[in-house]
Design a protein around this motif. Structure first.
Motif, mmCIF file in Angstrom:
data_model
loop_
_atom_site.group_PDB
_atom_site.id
_atom_site.type_symbol
_atom_site.label_atom_id
_atom_site.label_comp_id
_atom_site.label_asym_id
_atom_site.label_seq_id
_atom_site.Cartn_x
_atom_site.Cartn_y
_atom_site.Cartn_z
ATOM 1 N N UNK A 85 0.899 -1.081 -0.030
ATOM 2 C CA UNK A 85 -0.040 -0.273 -0.073
ATOM 3 C C UNK A 85 0.846 1.240 0.145
ATOM 4 N N UNK A 86 1.970 1.332 0.691
ATOM 5 C CA UNK A 86 2.723 2.499 0.852
ATOM 6 C C UNK A 86 3.762 2.719 -0.426
ATOM 7 N N UNK A 87 4.092 1.499 -1.065
ATOM 8 C CA UNK A 87 5.347 1.484 -2.219
ATOM 9 C C UNK A 87 4.943 2.411 -3.202
ATOM 10 N N UNK A 88 3.547 2.502 -3.876
ATOM 11 C CA UNK A 88 3.597 3.448 -5.029
ATOM 12 C C UNK A 88 4.019 4.837 -4.716
ATOM 13 N N UNK A 89 3.666 5.316 -3.564
ATOM 14 C CA UNK A 89 3.640 6.807 -3.150
ATOM 15 C C UNK A 89 5.435 6.959 -2.717
ATOM 16 N N UNK A 90 5.846 5.843 -2.246
ATOM 17 C CA UNK A 90 7.567 5.858 -1.959
ATOM 18 C C UNK A 90 8.332 5.827 -3.369
ATOM 19 N N UNK A 91 7.687 5.182 -4.354
ATOM 20 C CA UNK A 91 8.519 5.037 -5.488
ATOM 21 C C UNK A 91 8.521 6.342 -6.090
ATOM 22 N N UNK A 92 7.302 6.786 -6.467
ATOM 23 C CA UNK A 92 7.087 8.330 -7.093
ATOM 24 C C UNK A 92 7.918 9.443 -6.317
ATOM 25 N N UNK A 93 7.711 9.165 -5.168
ATOM 26 C CA UNK A 93 8.378 10.389 -4.193
ATOM 27 C C UNK A 93 10.115 10.150 -4.420
ATOM 28 N N UNK A 94 10.404 8.913 -4.391
ATOM 29 C CA UNK A 94 11.980 8.738 -4.508
ATOM 30 C C UNK A 94 12.354 9.074 -6.009
ATOM 31 N N UNK A 95 11.584 8.827 -6.937
ATOM 32 C CA UNK A 95 12.256 9.078 -8.305
ATOM 33 C C UNK A 95 12.041 10.458 -8.617
ATOM 34 N N UNK A 96 11.133 11.161 -8.171
ATOM 35 C CA UNK A 96 11.186 12.837 -8.222
ATOM 36 C C UNK A 96 12.117 13.425 -7.571
ATOM 37 N N UNK A 97 12.364 12.906 -6.157
ATOM 38 C CA UNK A 97 13.415 13.373 -5.251
ATOM 39 C C UNK A 97 14.870 13.286 -5.892
ATOM 40 N N UNK A 98 15.086 12.079 -6.187
ATOM 41 C CA UNK A 98 16.329 11.625 -6.856
ATOM 42 C C UNK A 98 16.863 12.153 -8.226
ATOM 43 N N UNK A 99 15.791 12.419 -8.798
ATOM 44 C CA UNK A 99 16.100 12.792 -10.423
ATOM 45 C C UNK A 99 15.931 14.351 -10.480
ATOM 46 N N UNK A 100 14.860 14.774 -10.039
ATOM 47 C CA UNK A 100 14.521 16.237 -10.024
ATOM 48 C C UNK A 100 14.917 17.428 -9.192
ATOM 49 N N UNK A 101 15.223 16.932 -7.928
ATOM 50 C CA UNK A 101 15.492 17.684 -6.834
ATOM 51 C C UNK A 101 16.919 17.608 -6.388
ATOM 52 N N UNK A 102 17.427 16.451 -6.367
ATOM 53 C CA UNK A 102 18.789 16.085 -5.676
ATOM 54 C C UNK A 102 19.830 16.918 -6.400
#
Length: 272
Positions: A85-102
């Motif tokens: 249940x938590x994984x979809x949000x975790x994946x999207x948040x991590x992708x955005x944080x790792x690629x766009x913000x980091x």
């Protein structure tokens, strides 16, 4: 890398793997200060050295959590429905944080943010205060939103997210042992998505050294993983025998020392 560099990375890998199994944390976060020392010795660009340390530490979580997950799964400790249940949000948040913000964050600010997060984590460890179970788990949208926020934060500090997910699960009436074990299961989607984000967002950066995939320095990952995959199951086994609360306090004090190192790195990056 020199023999001393390899030895330091393997020693840190053995410790991070053990802690991943013992405390349900990814272990990547504690590697960052030591990798900065090694990467400085290797002459990496100061503009990306903190980014590379965080990204490389996160990449190792892919392997340490896999080992810890299997150890916890054999004892039926993981709530897989909650992980799913938590994984979809975790994946999207991590992708955005790792690629766009980091990559967009300056080294000095990234060092400072990382140091502040370590202080927060160390206080959690030392106090070891468990949130009062005051509610049930939220619905699908609530879990997705929480997961997305957690993914962004975790990707910026190279952490598996346990310091956020465990208190949340305890607050929502998840049993402590289940929350600790499930945090290992949640660490994998965070690490996988964030690592992909790091590599994608930094691909082609002219400052990257040979042997790197984006911000992930592959030789360091191999050195760390070579030992951490063996020590993670040991930590998971010891979690059922040791006084984990006391160990958390000791670990919290150690984190304070690592935070002092990162604050100093931030100071140098700001030019103070």
């Amino acid at each position: 890398m020199s023999i001393a560099d390899i030895a330091m990375l393997m020693l840190c890998g053995s410790i991070s793997g053990f802690l991943a199994g013992l405390l349900g944390i990814g272990g990547g976060m504690i590697l960052v200060p030591f990798m900065i020392v090694v990467f400085n010795h290797l002459g990496f660009s100061q503009n990306i050295i903190v980014h590379m340390a965080i990204a490389t530490g996160m990449a190792t979580i892919l392997f340490t959590t896999t080992s810890a997950i299997w150890a916890h799964h054999k004892h039926n400790s993981i709530d897989w429905k909650l992980v799913a249940a938590l994984s979809p949000g975790l994946v999207i948040g991590s992708l955005v944080g790792g690629s766009e913000i980091f990559e967009a964050i300056n080294t000095s600010w990234l060092s400072l943010f990382f140091a502040i997060f370590i202080v927060y984590t160390s206080i959690q460890m030392i106090i070891n205060k468990k949130p009062t179970a005051g509610r049930e788990l939220p619905g699908a949208f609530g879990l997705f939103s929480f997961g997305a926020l957690t993914g962004v934060i975790a990707s910026l500090v190279g952490a598996g997210g346990a310091f956020i997910t465990v208190p949340f699960m305890l607050w929502c009436n998840v049993k402590p042992h289940t929350a600790m074990a499930s945090s290992s299961g949640l660490g994998f989607p965070i690490a996988a998505a964030a690592t992909i984000g790091y590599m994608y967002g930094s691909w082609g950066n002219p400052n990257l050294p040979e042997g790197s995939l984006g911000f992930v320095y592959v030789p360091a990952v191999l050195c760390i993983v070579a030992v951490s995959i063996f020590t993670a199951p040991l930590g998971a086994k010891m979690a059922r025998k040791l006084n984990v609360a006391q160990l958390k306090r000791i670990f919290g004090v150690m984190l304070f020392m690592l935070a002092a190192f990162m604050f100093n790195e931030s100071r140098k990056a700001f030019g103070f």
